[in-house]
Design an enzyme around this catalytic site. Structure first.
Site, mmCIF file in Angstrom:
data_model
loop_
_atom_site.group_PDB
_atom_site.id
_atom_site.type_symbol
_atom_site.label_atom_id
_atom_site.label_comp_id
_atom_site.label_asym_id
_atom_site.label_seq_id
_atom_site.Cartn_x
_atom_site.Cartn_y
_atom_site.Cartn_z
ATOM 1 N N CYS A 14 0.838 -1.201 0.000
ATOM 2 C CA CYS A 14 0.000 0.000 0.000
ATOM 3 C C CYS A 14 0.876 1.255 0.000
ATOM 4 O O CYS A 14 1.723 1.423 0.883
ATOM 5 C CB CYS A 14 -0.891 -0.016 1.238
ATOM 6 S SG CYS A 14 -1.785 1.520 1.535
ATOM 7 N N SER A 15 0.658 2.138 -0.958
ATOM 8 C CA SER A 15 1.483 3.351 -1.049
ATOM 9 C C SER A 15 1.296 4.256 0.168
ATOM 10 O O SER A 15 2.259 4.841 0.660
ATOM 11 C CB SER A 15 1.187 4.117 -2.335
ATOM 12 O OG SER A 15 -0.148 4.570 -2.356
#
Length: 118
Positions: A14-15
């Site tokens: 997840c960024s």
């Protein structure tokens, strides 16, 4: 603040989660990293995290990319206790990243929110 004081419930794919971890490290912190999909928090840990945020359980529910719709969790009939049960059974329902310190807990969306508890 020492490394023992900060925990991040993290998903490396997840960024937003990677951004939160980078922000903590920029602040000179080496948090305890819990990859919650591999090592899910217990129901009691989830309840404590939610309480530490001061927000409702639903604020930490991940809707996209999780079984949220399949389980019908948008229905208001589900109590907080039931939602915690679902989150414990399906760790992907925990929105991320969640950062916990002795000052409380925050969902790092937007990332800057975690600064409130450092």
């Amino acid at each position: 603040m020492s490394a023992m004081d900060v925990t991040i419930y993290h998903n490396p794919r997840c960024s937003k989660s990677r951004q939160a971890l980078a922000l903590l490290q920029e602040k000179g912190l080496e948090p305890r990293v819990v990859e919650y999909l591999k090592t899910p928090p217990t129901r009691d840990e989830l309840a404590a995290i939610v309480k530490a945020t001061g927000e409702p359980v639903r604020a930490l529910l991940r809707k996209q990319g999780s079984p949220y719709e399949d389980l019908g969790l948008d229905d208001g009939k589900w109590s907080d206790d039931a939602l915690l049960d679902f989150m414990a059974e399906h760790p992907s329902l925990l929105n991320r990243p969640v950062i916990v310190t002795e000052k409380g807990a925050r969902l790092g969306r937007p990332t800057e929110r975690i600064l409130e508890i450092l």
